[in-house]
Design an enzyme around this catalytic site. Structure first.
Site, PDB file in Angstrom:
ATOM      1  N   GLY A  97       4.024 -67.804  25.758  1.00 26.96           N
ATOM      2  CA  GLY A  97       3.402 -66.785  26.596  1.00 26.96           C
ATOM      3  C   GLY A  97       2.229 -66.139  25.874  1.00 26.96           C
ATOM      4  O   GLY A  97       1.967 -64.950  26.014  1.00 26.96           O
ATOM      5  N   ARG A 123      -2.296 -64.330  27.283  1.00 26.22           N
ATOM      6  CA  ARG A 123      -2.880 -63.067  27.720  1.00 26.22           C
ATOM      7  C   ARG A 123      -1.916 -61.927  27.411  1.00 26.22           C
ATOM      8  O   ARG A 123      -0.769 -62.147  27.009  1.00 26.22           O
ATOM      9  CB  ARG A 123      -3.190 -63.087  29.220  1.00 26.22           C
ATOM     10  N   ASN A 150       7.824 -64.970  23.684  1.00 24.47           N
ATOM     11  CA  ASN A 150       7.239 -63.917  24.504  1.00 24.47           C
ATOM     12  C   ASN A 150       7.114 -64.314  25.975  1.00 24.47           C
ATOM     13  O   ASN A 150       6.879 -63.453  26.819  1.00 24.47           O
ATOM     14  CB  ASN A 150       5.848 -63.557  23.956  1.00 24.47           C
ATOM     15  N   TYR A 199      15.153 -59.997  36.684  1.00 27.79           N
ATOM     16  CA  TYR A 199      14.393 -59.980  35.424  1.00 27.79           C
ATOM     17  C   TYR A 199      15.148 -59.188  34.358  1.00 27.79           C
ATOM     18  O   TYR A 199      15.314 -59.652  33.220  1.00 27.79           O
ATOM     19  CB  TYR A 199      13.031 -59.359  35.683  1.00 27.79           C
ATOM     20  N   ALA A 254      18.332 -58.542  34.170  1.00 28.93           N
ATOM     21  CA  ALA A 254      19.556 -59.232  33.776  1.00 28.93           C
ATOM     22  C   ALA A 254      19.254 -60.350  32.784  1.00 28.93           C
ATOM     23  O   ALA A 254      19.997 -60.564  31.813  1.00 28.93           O
ATOM     24  CB  ALA A 254      20.259 -59.797  35.016  1.00 28.93           C
ATOM     25  N   ALA A 255      18.160 -61.067  33.017  1.00 35.85           N
ATOM     26  CA  ALA A 255      17.785 -62.142  32.101  1.00 35.85           C
ATOM     27  C   ALA A 255      17.426 -61.593  30.727  1.00 35.85           C
ATOM     28  O   ALA A 255      17.791 -62.162  29.691  1.00 35.85           O
ATOM     29  CB  ALA A 255      16.618 -62.933  32.683  1.00 35.85           C
ATOM     30  N   LYS A 256      16.720 -60.475  30.696  1.00 34.56           N
ATOM     31  CA  LYS A 256      16.340 -59.875  29.418  1.00 34.56           C
ATOM     32  C   LYS A 256      17.555 -59.273  28.704  1.00 34.56           C
ATOM     33  O   LYS A 256      17.623 -59.279  27.473  1.00 34.56           O
ATOM     34  CB  LYS A 256      15.263 -58.817  29.630  1.00 34.56           C
TER      35      LYS A 256
END
Length: 259
Positions: A22, A25, A90, A158, A160-162
């Site tokens: 990632g 940018r 990232n 999002y 939950a994934a993190k």
């Protein structure tokens, strides 16, 4: 306003081989540039390069949300670098669902896990033999999100994934510590990036408030700059943090309800 930082030590990461996912940018590009400023040799990866992507890095396009994409990245990066000392996971993104949790399609839960969690698991696994070969002093830094601890229904998939990424990072740190490989997490708060700005604008429009209102409660008085996160990553990856592993460094201007 973001204060201009002192010039980085150009030898801080001299000879260190770094991979940043990632990295095209926003926070990722700032992390790439910070390592370059410290003398590192850097591979940046994302689906495509942008005008923000540091030109001094080697850019390898790819999609780390898939096992095939991770394998392609690892093969290409190791050919360029000859090994790896630091991996920064990232890569991440999310779609906002104003209808709440029930409006999030099943496939987006799967996509969120693949990009925001499993990409880090797979990238780390792909580079782990090279990290072990590099020896003590190798580092993995995973970029999480304040959404992992302060969940909002429109971004529950999002967050939950993190949250899963946070748990994985802690377990991995304990497992790899005997090998001298450190693992740490950085949790950004409200940082001004293209992706985060779009999410904040969607939420502001839905609430009928100006965009500035979404960052007005930050105790230090300003939203984050990608360089704030890059500096945290640089610290954790450096020898200054040689006795730091398993930590989650929150960089949020004092906004999140965690220390």
């Amino acid at each position: 306003m973001f204060k201009t930082l002192p010039q980085s030590d150009p030898a801080e990461f001299a000879g260190r081989r770094v991979v940043v996912t990632g990295g095209s940018r926003g926070i990722g590009a700032a992390i790439v540039q910070r390592f370059l400023d410290g003398g590192a040799i850097v591979v940046a990866s994302a689906r495509k390069a942008t005008d923000e992507t540091p030109q001094a890095a080697t850019f390898i396009p790819g999609d780390v949300s898939t096992p095939e994409g991770v394998r392609t990245l690892a093969t290409a990066a190791l050919e360029v670098l000859g090994g790896v000392d630091i991996v920064v996971n990232n890569a991440g993104a999310a779609r906002t669902h104003l209808g709440g949790i029930g409006s999030i399609p099943d496939e987006e839960w799967v996509d969120a896990l693949a990009l925001n969690y499993l990409s880090a698991v797979r990238v780390t696994g792909a580079f782990l033999p090279a990290l072990r070969e590099s020896g003590a002093g190798s580092v993995v830094v995973n970029i999480s999100s304040g959404m992992a601890v302060e969940l909002a229904a429109p971004l529950a998939h999002y967050g939950a994934a993190k949250a899963a990424l946070n748990a994985y990072s802690k377990a991995l740190a304990s497992e790899l510590a005997p090998a001298g490989i450190r693992v740490a997490t950085v949790t950004p708060g409200n940082v001004l990036t293209p992706g985060a700005d779009a999410i904040r604008q969607t939420l502001a429009d839905a609430q009928g408030v100006p965009l500035d209102a979404t960052t007005s409660a930050i105790p230090l008085g300003r939203p984050g700059d990608p360089r704030d996160i890059a500096e945290a990553v640089a610290y954790l990856a450096s020898d200054r943090a040689q006795w730091v592993t398993g930590t989650n460094l929150v960089v949020d201007g004092g906004e999140l309800p965690i220390a």
